[in-house]
Write an enzyme that holds these catalytic residues in place. Structure first.
Site, PDB file in Angstrom:
ATOM      1  N   GLN A   1     -37.026 -26.737  -0.606  1.00 37.64           N
ATOM      2  CA  GLN A   1     -37.565 -27.366  -1.408  1.00 37.64           C
ATOM      3  C   GLN A   1     -39.057 -27.538  -1.295  1.00 37.64           C
ATOM      4  O   GLN A   1     -39.566 -28.076  -0.479  1.00 37.64           O
ATOM      5  CB  GLN A   1     -36.967 -28.921  -1.739  1.00 37.64           C
ATOM      6  CG  GLN A   1     -35.329 -28.749  -1.520  1.00 37.64           C
ATOM      7  CD  GLN A   1     -34.897 -28.283  -3.021  1.00 37.64           C
ATOM      8  OE1 GLN A   1     -34.929 -28.991  -3.890  1.00 37.64           O
ATOM      9  NE2 GLN A   1     -34.093 -27.350  -2.887  1.00 37.64           N
TER      10      GLN A   1
ATOM     11  N   GLY B   1     -33.183 -35.959 -10.033  1.00 39.00           N
ATOM     12  CA  GLY B   1     -32.982 -34.640  -9.322  1.00 39.00           C
ATOM     13  C   GLY B   1     -34.210 -33.797  -9.346  1.00 39.00           C
ATOM     14  O   GLY B   1     -35.296 -33.998 -10.024  1.00 39.00           O
ATOM     15  N   HIS B   2     -34.139 -32.791  -8.617  1.00 38.48           N
ATOM     16  CA  HIS B   2     -35.281 -31.683  -8.322  1.00 38.48           C
ATOM     17  C   HIS B   2     -35.648 -31.179  -9.637  1.00 38.48           C
ATOM     18  O   HIS B   2     -34.884 -30.548 -10.554  1.00 38.48           O
ATOM     19  CB  HIS B   2     -35.157 -30.816  -7.315  1.00 38.48           C
ATOM     20  CG  HIS B   2     -33.919 -29.902  -7.380  1.00 38.48           C
ATOM     21  ND1 HIS B   2     -33.536 -28.941  -6.329  1.00 38.48           N
ATOM     22  CD2 HIS B   2     -33.316 -29.490  -8.271  1.00 38.48           C
ATOM     23  CE1 HIS B   2     -32.458 -28.526  -6.800  1.00 38.48           C
ATOM     24  NE2 HIS B   2     -32.163 -28.489  -7.931  1.00 38.48           N
ATOM     25  N   ASN B   3     -36.940 -30.793  -9.967  1.00 33.45           N
ATOM     26  CA  ASN B   3     -37.320 -30.108 -10.974  1.00 33.45           C
ATOM     27  C   ASN B   3     -37.266 -30.820 -12.355  1.00 33.45           C
ATOM     28  O   ASN B   3     -37.398 -30.009 -13.535  1.00 33.45           O
ATOM     29  CB  ASN B   3     -36.772 -28.741 -11.227  1.00 33.45           C
ATOM     30  CG  ASN B   3     -37.104 -27.792 -10.016  1.00 33.45           C
ATOM     31  OD1 ASN B   3     -37.777 -28.191  -9.143  1.00 33.45           O
ATOM     32  ND2 ASN B   3     -36.919 -26.481 -10.088  1.00 33.45           N
TER      33      ASN B   3
END
Length: 344
Positions: free
Chosen positions: A201, A242-244
Protein backbone atom coordinates in the site's frame (compact mmCIF):
# COMPACT_ATOMS: atom_id res chain seq x y z
CA UNK A 1 -30.53 39.16 23.81
CA UNK A 2 -29.92 41.49 20.92
CA UNK A 3 -26.76 39.59 19.96
CA UNK A 4 -28.62 36.29 20.15
CA UNK A 5 -31.30 37.60 17.82
CA UNK A 6 -28.68 38.85 15.40
CA UNK A 7 -26.90 35.48 15.36
CA UNK A 8 -30.23 33.71 14.80
CA UNK A 9 -31.21 36.05 11.99
CA UNK A 10 -34.36 36.95 13.93
CA UNK A 11 -36.12 40.15 14.96
CA UNK A 12 -36.61 40.86 18.66
CA UNK A 13 -40.31 40.83 19.52
CA UNK A 14 -41.87 43.99 20.90
CA UNK A 15 -41.10 44.50 24.57
CA UNK A 16 -38.04 42.19 24.65
CA UNK A 17 -35.00 43.68 26.39
CA UNK A 18 -32.04 43.69 23.95
CA UNK A 19 -29.64 44.06 26.90
CA UNK A 20 -30.86 40.93 28.71
CA UNK A 21 -28.03 38.44 29.33
CA UNK A 22 -28.04 34.67 28.90
CA UNK A 23 -25.25 32.30 29.86
CA UNK A 24 -26.12 28.86 28.53
CA UNK A 25 -28.18 26.52 26.41
CA UNK A 26 -30.54 23.72 27.37
CA UNK A 27 -33.28 21.38 26.17
CA UNK A 28 -36.90 22.47 26.02
CA UNK A 29 -37.77 20.43 29.11
CA UNK A 30 -34.75 21.45 31.16
CA UNK A 31 -33.63 24.95 30.18
CA UNK A 32 -33.70 27.73 32.76
CA UNK A 33 -34.60 31.40 32.52
CA UNK A 34 -30.98 32.31 31.66
CA UNK A 35 -30.67 29.71 28.91
CA UNK A 36 -31.50 29.47 25.22
CA UNK A 37 -33.34 26.54 23.63
CA UNK A 38 -34.94 25.81 20.26
CA UNK A 39 -37.94 24.12 18.66
CA UNK A 40 -37.66 22.58 15.22
CA UNK A 41 -39.25 19.13 15.48
CA UNK A 42 -43.08 19.14 15.84
CA UNK A 43 -42.74 16.15 18.18
CA UNK A 44 -41.67 18.58 20.93
CA UNK A 45 -44.34 21.26 20.60
CA UNK A 46 -45.95 20.19 23.88
CA UNK A 47 -42.61 20.65 25.67
CA UNK A 48 -42.25 24.12 24.16
CA UNK A 49 -45.55 25.15 25.72
CA UNK A 50 -44.16 24.27 29.17
CA UNK A 51 -40.55 25.35 28.77
CA UNK A 52 -38.93 27.66 31.32
CA UNK A 53 -36.21 28.79 28.90
CA UNK A 54 -35.52 32.50 28.66
CA UNK A 55 -35.30 32.35 24.85
CA UNK A 56 -36.63 29.82 22.36
CA UNK A 57 -35.48 29.93 18.73
CA UNK A 58 -38.46 28.72 16.78
CA UNK A 59 -39.66 28.28 13.21
CA UNK A 60 -42.48 30.28 11.65
CA UNK A 61 -44.77 27.23 11.58
CA UNK A 62 -44.48 26.96 15.38
CA UNK A 63 -44.58 30.66 16.20
CA UNK A 64 -46.64 31.28 19.31
CA UNK A 65 -46.26 27.70 20.60
CA UNK A 66 -43.63 28.45 23.25
CA UNK A 67 -44.51 29.35 26.84
CA UNK A 68 -45.78 32.90 27.36
CA UNK A 69 -42.87 33.85 29.64
CA UNK A 70 -40.32 32.74 27.04
CA UNK A 71 -39.08 35.14 24.36
CA UNK A 72 -39.60 33.49 20.96
CA UNK A 73 -37.14 34.34 18.20
CA UNK A 74 -38.59 33.26 14.87
CA UNK A 75 -35.89 31.96 12.52
CA UNK A 76 -36.04 30.42 9.07
CA UNK A 77 -33.93 27.43 10.14
CA UNK A 78 -34.19 27.13 13.94
CA UNK A 79 -31.63 24.36 14.41
CA UNK A 80 -28.95 26.10 12.35
CA UNK A 81 -29.72 29.38 14.10
CA UNK A 82 -29.38 27.63 17.49
CA UNK A 83 -26.04 26.17 16.34
CA UNK A 84 -24.70 29.66 15.59
CA UNK A 85 -25.81 30.95 18.99
CA UNK A 86 -24.35 27.94 20.82
CA UNK A 87 -21.05 28.29 18.96
CA UNK A 88 -20.79 31.94 20.01
CA UNK A 89 -21.49 31.02 23.64
CA UNK A 90 -19.12 28.04 23.74
CA UNK A 91 -16.34 28.57 21.18
CA UNK A 92 -14.05 26.10 22.98
CA UNK A 93 -16.55 23.30 22.32
CA UNK A 94 -16.15 23.67 18.57
CA UNK A 95 -13.03 21.49 18.42
CA UNK A 96 -10.81 19.39 20.75
CA UNK A 97 -8.74 21.46 23.18
CA UNK A 98 -5.46 20.75 24.92
CA UNK A 99 -6.06 18.24 27.70
CA UNK A 100 -3.09 19.66 29.57
CA UNK A 101 -3.95 23.33 29.27
CA UNK A 102 -0.85 23.64 27.13
CA UNK A 103 0.43 26.81 25.52
CA UNK A 104 2.91 26.03 22.78
CA UNK A 105 4.90 22.79 22.84
CA UNK A 106 4.68 20.95 26.16
CA UNK A 107 7.54 19.29 27.92
CA UNK A 108 7.22 15.58 27.31
CA UNK A 109 6.38 15.94 23.61
CA UNK A 110 8.83 14.49 21.09
CA UNK A 111 9.29 16.76 18.09
CA UNK A 112 11.76 15.68 15.42
CA UNK A 113 14.24 18.45 14.57
CA UNK A 114 13.24 18.23 10.90
CA UNK A 115 9.55 18.85 11.67
CA UNK A 116 8.16 22.33 10.96
CA UNK A 117 5.65 24.05 13.25
CA UNK A 118 4.08 27.44 12.50
CA UNK A 119 3.29 30.06 15.12
CA UNK A 120 0.61 29.26 17.68
CA UNK A 121 0.72 25.45 17.46
CA UNK A 122 -0.28 23.76 20.75
CA UNK A 123 1.14 20.32 21.53
CA UNK A 124 0.29 18.22 24.59
CA UNK A 125 2.64 15.87 26.46
CA UNK A 126 3.22 12.49 24.88
CA UNK A 127 2.82 13.69 21.31
CA UNK A 128 5.27 12.37 18.72
CA UNK A 129 5.91 14.39 15.55
CA UNK A 130 8.07 12.70 12.95
CA UNK A 131 10.67 14.03 10.50
CA UNK A 132 9.41 16.27 7.73
CA UNK A 133 5.98 16.73 9.32
CA UNK A 134 4.39 20.18 8.99
CA UNK A 135 1.75 21.63 11.31
CA UNK A 136 -0.06 24.90 10.54
CA UNK A 137 -0.67 27.81 12.89
CA UNK A 138 -3.25 27.59 15.68
CA UNK A 139 -3.56 23.83 15.34
CA UNK A 140 -3.95 21.75 18.52
CA UNK A 141 -2.37 18.29 18.88
CA UNK A 142 -3.76 16.50 21.96
CA UNK A 143 -2.00 14.06 24.26
CA UNK A 144 -0.32 10.94 22.87
CA UNK A 145 -1.14 11.65 19.23
CA UNK A 146 1.39 10.40 16.68
CA UNK A 147 2.09 12.52 13.60
CA UNK A 148 4.13 10.42 11.20
CA UNK A 149 6.98 11.38 8.87
CA UNK A 150 5.99 13.81 6.13
CA UNK A 151 2.43 14.29 7.38
CA UNK A 152 1.06 17.79 6.81
CA UNK A 153 -1.72 19.42 8.84
CA UNK A 154 -3.23 22.76 7.86
CA UNK A 155 -4.08 25.75 10.01
CA UNK A 156 -6.74 25.98 12.75
CA UNK A 157 -7.08 22.20 12.91
CA UNK A 158 -7.44 19.91 15.92
CA UNK A 159 -6.10 16.39 16.40
CA UNK A 160 -7.61 14.55 19.38
CA UNK A 161 -5.82 12.34 21.90
CA UNK A 162 -4.38 8.99 20.79
CA UNK A 163 -4.82 9.75 17.10
CA UNK A 164 -2.39 8.19 14.63
CA UNK A 165 -1.66 10.03 11.38
CA UNK A 166 0.60 8.56 8.71
CA UNK A 167 0.97 9.07 4.95
CA UNK A 168 -1.64 11.83 5.20
CA UNK A 169 -2.17 15.43 4.19
CA UNK A 170 -4.85 17.43 6.01
CA UNK A 171 -6.28 20.80 5.01
CA UNK A 172 -7.34 23.74 7.17
CA UNK A 173 -9.90 23.54 9.99
CA UNK A 174 -9.85 19.75 10.00
CA UNK A 175 -11.01 18.02 13.20
CA UNK A 176 -9.93 14.46 13.99
CA UNK A 177 -11.44 13.15 17.22
CA UNK A 178 -9.90 10.80 19.76
CA UNK A 179 -8.60 7.39 18.79
CA UNK A 180 -8.75 7.72 15.00
CA UNK A 181 -6.27 5.93 12.78
CA UNK A 182 -5.56 7.69 9.51
CA UNK A 183 -3.18 6.41 6.84
CA UNK A 184 -2.55 2.81 7.90
CA UNK A 185 -2.33 0.03 5.31
CA UNK A 186 -5.49 -0.92 3.49
CA UNK A 187 -6.72 -4.53 3.41
CA UNK A 188 -4.96 -5.59 0.21
CA UNK A 189 -4.07 -9.23 -0.48
CA UNK A 190 -3.75 -11.31 -3.64
CA UNK A 191 -5.54 -14.43 -2.41
CA UNK A 192 -4.91 -17.97 -3.63
CA UNK A 193 -4.98 -21.57 -2.35
CA UNK A 194 -1.21 -21.23 -1.81
CA UNK A 195 -1.69 -18.35 0.62
CA UNK A 196 -2.49 -14.69 0.58
CA UNK A 197 0.16 -12.37 -0.85
CA UNK A 198 0.26 -8.88 0.64
CA UNK A 199 -0.09 -6.08 -1.91
CA UNK A 200 2.04 -3.06 -0.92
CA UNK A 201 0.00 0.00 0.00
CA UNK A 202 1.87 3.07 -1.24
CA UNK A 203 -0.82 5.76 -1.61
CA UNK A 204 -1.76 8.56 0.76
CA UNK A 205 -4.82 9.95 2.53
CA UNK A 206 -5.90 13.43 1.41
CA UNK A 207 -8.36 15.21 3.70
CA UNK A 208 -9.58 18.57 2.44
CA UNK A 209 -10.67 21.67 4.40
CA UNK A 210 -13.41 21.63 7.06
CA UNK A 211 -13.68 17.84 7.35
CA UNK A 212 -14.59 16.38 10.76
CA UNK A 213 -13.98 12.72 11.62
CA UNK A 214 -15.46 11.14 14.76
CA UNK A 215 -13.76 9.01 17.41
CA UNK A 216 -12.43 5.60 16.52
CA UNK A 217 -12.77 5.96 12.76
CA UNK A 218 -10.19 4.37 10.44
CA UNK A 219 -9.18 5.73 7.04
CA UNK A 220 -6.83 3.49 5.03
CA UNK A 221 -4.12 4.93 2.82
CA UNK A 222 -4.47 4.25 -0.88
CA UNK A 223 -2.94 1.22 -2.55
CA UNK A 224 -1.95 2.66 -5.92
CA UNK A 225 -3.71 6.02 -5.69
CA UNK A 226 -4.81 8.30 -2.85
CA UNK A 227 -7.78 7.88 -0.55
CA UNK A 228 -9.64 11.21 -0.71
CA UNK A 229 -12.14 12.93 1.60
CA UNK A 230 -13.66 16.08 0.13
CA UNK A 231 -14.13 19.42 1.84
CA UNK A 232 -16.89 19.86 4.40
CA UNK A 233 -17.59 16.15 4.80
CA UNK A 234 -18.64 14.96 8.27
CA UNK A 235 -17.84 11.40 9.36
CA UNK A 236 -19.28 9.89 12.56
CA UNK A 237 -17.62 7.59 15.10
CA UNK A 238 -16.38 4.10 14.19
CA UNK A 239 -16.53 4.47 10.42
CA UNK A 240 -14.23 2.39 8.20
CA UNK A 241 -12.96 3.95 4.96
CA UNK A 242 -11.05 1.47 2.81
CA UNK A 243 -8.11 2.06 0.50
CA UNK A 244 -8.57 4.09 -2.70
CA UNK A 245 -11.99 5.32 -1.57
CA UNK A 246 -13.13 8.71 -2.88
CA UNK A 247 -15.58 10.72 -0.78
CA UNK A 248 -16.93 13.91 -2.30
CA UNK A 249 -17.68 17.29 -0.77
CA UNK A 250 -20.16 17.81 2.08
CA UNK A 251 -21.07 14.16 2.53
CA UNK A 252 -22.53 12.85 5.81
CA UNK A 253 -21.49 9.36 6.92
CA UNK A 254 -23.10 8.05 10.11
CA UNK A 255 -21.64 5.69 12.71
CA UNK A 256 -20.40 2.18 11.86
CA UNK A 257 -20.57 2.63 8.09
CA UNK A 258 -18.03 0.64 6.08
CA UNK A 259 -16.85 1.83 2.66
CA UNK A 260 -14.97 -0.93 0.85
CA UNK A 261 -11.88 -0.29 -1.23
CA UNK A 262 -12.22 1.84 -4.38
CA UNK A 263 -15.85 2.75 -3.69
CA UNK A 264 -16.87 6.30 -4.51
CA UNK A 265 -19.31 8.76 -2.94
CA UNK A 266 -20.06 11.82 -5.03
CA UNK A 267 -20.86 15.22 -3.45
CA UNK A 268 -23.62 15.62 -0.82
CA UNK A 269 -24.21 11.89 -0.29
CA UNK A 270 -25.75 10.76 3.02
CA UNK A 271 -25.09 7.23 4.34
CA UNK A 272 -27.17 6.02 7.33
CA UNK A 273 -25.61 4.16 10.25
CA UNK A 274 -24.34 0.57 9.99
CA UNK A 275 -24.57 0.56 6.19
CA UNK A 276 -21.97 -0.89 3.85
CA UNK A 277 -20.88 -0.01 0.32
CA UNK A 278 -19.24 -2.70 -1.77
CA UNK A 279 -15.88 -2.08 -3.40
CA UNK A 280 -15.83 -0.18 -6.72
CA UNK A 281 -19.49 0.91 -6.41
CA UNK A 282 -20.43 4.57 -6.94
CA UNK A 283 -23.10 6.39 -4.95
CA UNK A 284 -24.22 9.31 -7.09
CA UNK A 285 -24.41 12.98 -6.13
CA UNK A 286 -27.04 13.78 -3.53
CA UNK A 287 -28.11 10.16 -3.04
CA UNK A 288 -29.27 8.98 0.40
CA UNK A 289 -28.79 5.49 1.81
CA UNK A 290 -31.01 4.36 4.69
CA UNK A 291 -29.48 2.91 7.85
CA UNK A 292 -28.42 -0.78 7.92
CA UNK A 293 -28.39 -1.02 4.13
CA UNK A 294 -26.02 -3.07 1.96
CA UNK A 295 -25.12 -1.24 -1.25
CA UNK A 296 -23.96 -3.82 -3.79
CA UNK A 297 -24.19 -1.79 -7.01
CA UNK A 298 -24.08 1.77 -8.31
CA UNK A 299 -26.70 4.18 -6.96
CA UNK A 300 -27.88 6.88 -9.40
CA UNK A 301 -27.62 10.54 -8.34
CA UNK A 302 -30.37 11.95 -6.16
CA UNK A 303 -32.06 8.65 -5.33
CA UNK A 304 -33.01 7.23 -1.92
CA UNK A 305 -32.12 3.57 -1.43
CA UNK A 306 -32.38 1.15 1.46
CA UNK A 307 -32.49 -2.50 2.44
CA UNK A 308 -30.30 -5.57 2.02
CA UNK A 309 -29.50 -5.68 -0.80
CA UNK A 310 -30.13 -1.96 -1.22
CA UNK A 311 -32.64 -0.85 -3.82
CA UNK A 312 -34.80 2.25 -4.45
CA UNK A 313 -36.89 3.01 -1.36
CA UNK A 314 -40.23 2.86 -3.21
CA UNK A 315 -39.36 -0.56 -4.58
CA UNK A 316 -38.29 -1.73 -1.12
CA UNK A 317 -41.57 -0.52 0.43
CA UNK A 318 -43.62 -2.29 -2.27
CA UNK A 319 -41.80 -5.55 -1.57
CA UNK A 320 -42.31 -5.14 2.19
CA UNK A 321 -46.05 -4.52 1.68
CA UNK A 322 -46.34 -7.58 -0.59
CA UNK A 323 -44.53 -9.72 1.95
CA UNK A 324 -46.82 -8.46 4.69
CA UNK A 325 -49.89 -9.39 2.61
CA UNK A 326 -48.55 -12.89 2.00
CA UNK A 327 -47.57 -13.58 5.59
CA UNK A 328 -50.61 -12.01 7.26
CA UNK A 329 -53.21 -12.88 4.62
CA UNK A 330 -54.23 -9.26 4.08
CA UNK A 331 -55.97 -7.76 1.04
CA UNK A 332 -58.27 -10.75 0.54
CA UNK A 333 -55.76 -13.54 1.14
CA UNK A 334 -56.41 -16.43 3.51
CA UNK A 335 -54.68 -15.90 6.83
CA UNK A 336 -52.57 -18.79 8.14
CA UNK A 337 -54.53 -20.50 10.92
CA UNK A 338 -51.36 -21.82 12.46
CA UNK A 339 -52.59 -25.46 12.08
CA UNK A 340 -50.57 -28.12 10.32
CA UNK A 341 -51.58 -31.20 8.30
CA UNK A 342 -53.40 -33.73 10.46
CA UNK A 343 -54.31 -31.20 13.14
CA UNK A 344 -58.04 -30.83 13.99
Amino acid sequence: MGEIASLAGATLPEGADPAALFDGIGPLDGATARQVTFLDNPQYVAQAALTRAGVCIIGQRHAGKAAAATVSLVAKEPYRAFARVAAAMFPQAMRPQSLFGAKGVSAGAFIHPDARLEQGVVIDPGVVVGPGAEIGSNTVICANAVIGPGVTIGRDSAIGPNVSLAHAHLGNRVIIHAGCNIGQDGFGFAMSPQGHLKVPQVGRVIIQDDVEIGSGACVDRGMNRDTLIGEGTKIDNLVQVGHNVTIGRHCVIVAQVALAGSSKLEDFVVIGGQSGVIGHATVGMGAQIAATSAVGRDVPPGQRWGGTPAKPIKELFREMAAFDRIVNGRAGGAKDSGKRDGEP
